[in-house]
Design a protein around this motif. Sequence first.
Motif, PDB file in Angstrom:
ATOM      1  N   UNK A  32       0.447  -1.055   0.142  1.00 14.78           N
ATOM      2  CA  UNK A  32      -0.079   0.014   0.127  1.00 14.78           C
ATOM      3  C   UNK A  32       0.847   1.306  -0.040  1.00 14.78           C
ATOM      4  N   UNK A  33       0.675   2.429  -0.921  1.00 13.06           N
ATOM      5  CA  UNK A  33       1.110   3.460  -0.980  1.00 13.06           C
ATOM      6  C   UNK A  33       2.009   3.670  -1.611  1.00 13.06           C
ATOM      7  N   UNK A  34       2.822   2.731  -2.111  1.00 11.93           N
ATOM      8  CA  UNK A  34       4.149   2.995  -2.725  1.00 11.93           C
ATOM      9  C   UNK A  34       3.647   3.069  -4.218  1.00 11.93           C
ATOM     10  N   UNK A  35       4.328   4.082  -5.262  1.00 12.87           N
ATOM     11  CA  UNK A  35       4.216   4.649  -6.485  1.00 12.87           C
ATOM     12  C   UNK A  35       4.347   3.400  -7.426  1.00 12.87           C
ATOM     13  N   UNK A  58      -7.847  -0.589  -6.211  1.00 13.21           N
ATOM     14  CA  UNK A  58      -8.348  -1.279  -4.674  1.00 13.21           C
ATOM     15  C   UNK A  58      -7.883   0.022  -3.915  1.00 13.21           C
ATOM     16  N   UNK A  59      -7.390   1.376  -3.736  1.00  8.89           N
ATOM     17  CA  UNK A  59      -6.643   2.252  -3.374  1.00  8.89           C
ATOM     18  C   UNK A  59      -4.953   1.754  -2.795  1.00  8.89           C
ATOM     19  N   UNK A  60      -4.760   1.171  -3.477  1.00 13.12           N
ATOM     20  CA  UNK A  60      -3.334   0.952  -3.539  1.00 13.12           C
ATOM     21  C   UNK A  60      -2.347   1.735  -3.352  1.00 13.12           C
ATOM     22  N   UNK A  79       8.268   1.817  -7.202  1.00  5.28           N
ATOM     23  CA  UNK A  79       8.662   0.578  -7.614  1.00  5.28           C
ATOM     24  C   UNK A  79       8.081  -0.172  -8.732  1.00  5.28           C
ATOM     25  N   UNK A  80       8.995  -0.555  -9.916  1.00  5.19           N
ATOM     26  CA  UNK A  80       9.165  -0.441 -11.142  1.00  5.19           C
ATOM     27  C   UNK A  80       8.917  -2.469 -11.287  1.00  5.19           C
ATOM     28  N   UNK A  81       7.724  -2.602 -11.710  1.00  5.41           N
ATOM     29  CA  UNK A  81       7.268  -4.318 -12.415  1.00  5.41           C
ATOM     30  C   UNK A  81       7.013  -4.201 -14.116  1.00  5.41           C
ATOM     31  N   UNK A 102      17.903   2.985  -6.910  1.00  5.62           N
ATOM     32  CA  UNK A 102      17.232   2.823  -5.448  1.00  5.62           C
ATOM     33  C   UNK A 102      15.721   2.486  -5.560  1.00  5.62           C
ATOM     34  N   UNK A 103      15.476   2.242  -6.843  1.00  2.00           N
ATOM     35  CA  UNK A 103      13.937   2.127  -6.558  1.00  2.00           C
ATOM     36  C   UNK A 103      13.860   0.585  -7.315  1.00  2.00           C
ATOM     37  N   UNK A 104      12.975  -0.121  -6.185  1.00  5.21           N
ATOM     38  CA  UNK A 104      12.870  -1.498  -6.088  1.00  5.21           C
ATOM     39  C   UNK A 104      12.538  -2.540  -7.930  1.00  5.21           C
ATOM     40  N   UNK A 105      12.801  -3.119  -8.253  1.00  3.14           N
ATOM     41  CA  UNK A 105      12.305  -3.352  -9.386  1.00  3.14           C
ATOM     42  C   UNK A 105      12.660  -5.504  -9.330  1.00  3.14           C
ATOM     43  N   UNK A 106      10.812  -5.169 -10.158  1.00  2.00           N
ATOM     44  CA  UNK A 106      10.683  -6.959  -9.848  1.00  2.00           C
ATOM     45  C   UNK A 106       9.961  -7.472 -10.984  1.00  2.00           C
ATOM     46  N   UNK A 107      10.537  -8.594 -11.027  1.00  2.00           N
ATOM     47  CA  UNK A 107       9.652  -9.770 -12.759  1.00  2.00           C
ATOM     48  C   UNK A 107       8.946 -10.215 -12.347  1.00  2.00           C
TER      49      UNK A 107
END
Length: 295
Positions: A32-35, A58-60, A79-81, A102-107
């Motif tokens: 929640x709250x992350x861009x 969903x208001x996340x 966060x970048x997915x 510094x940006x969290x990256x998700x694959x």
Amino acid sequence: MNDTSEEIASQPAVWEQGLGLTAQARRELAVPGQRMLILGCGTSWFVAQSIAELRESAGLGETDAVCASEYVPRRRYDRVVAITRSGTSTEVLDALRQVPQGTHRVAVTAVAGEPVDTLAETRLLLDFADERSVVQTRFPTTVLALARAAFGADLSHLVADGTAALEAPLPADPAAIDHLVFLGTGWTVGLAHEAALKVREAAQAYSESYPAMDFRHGPVAVAGARSLVFSFGDVPLALDEAGRAAGATTYRDDRDPLAQLVLAQRFALALAAHRGLDPDRPRLLTRSVVLTDAV
């Protein structure tokens, strides 16, 4: 049976397996709250559009979806997915390399040990949803089912609806259709884009997709007797009337939108068969776009 039809038929079972990863998906997609920014190409970009709408609804937190080839690091994200079935798509990899430190990256991927793994801090692996086909079906729908579950949706009906969609009559006779229009609203706009892409990939047919209300702002002008207007989700009934007034066949049902997409996938394969095409070998396409030369 070909690979593509087998993978379409496997979707309810694969979705059920995928939902077992809901807790992990919640950690990666639903903080929640992350861009958040979601990247993808082709099918994965359309999935990204749907997920972005679902997450914000969903208001996340604020969520953008960008075609990976168009990514420019102008905005700040927590966060970048990156969604990439193969883990090798050049534009996705190039976009991840541009993400600021510094940006969290998700694959989100179907294959382990590919180049995307070295560019992401964490990974959501759906190897059970991988496909032999060039044309994607069960991987993107499983990603969407998992994201919806992570955002708190009640999907208790999903597997039954998907199974029913595998047995349901097709929305029209493929021999009578050579133009398709897919309409959606909210998160199903991405599904409409994806359905239109399946028709182009598998059947080399003329297909379009729009946010539902935009159909009357021009696209209806090309609808006619050999058109099928297919609606996903809660599209206003008045658009069926607009399609029928143009001479088109219209279709909607009350199953889950992912089950509706299964029916659209089946129609794309039936149209390919009518045209004498092999959906496992779509024209000019490969499983992953890997660029060896500068564009």
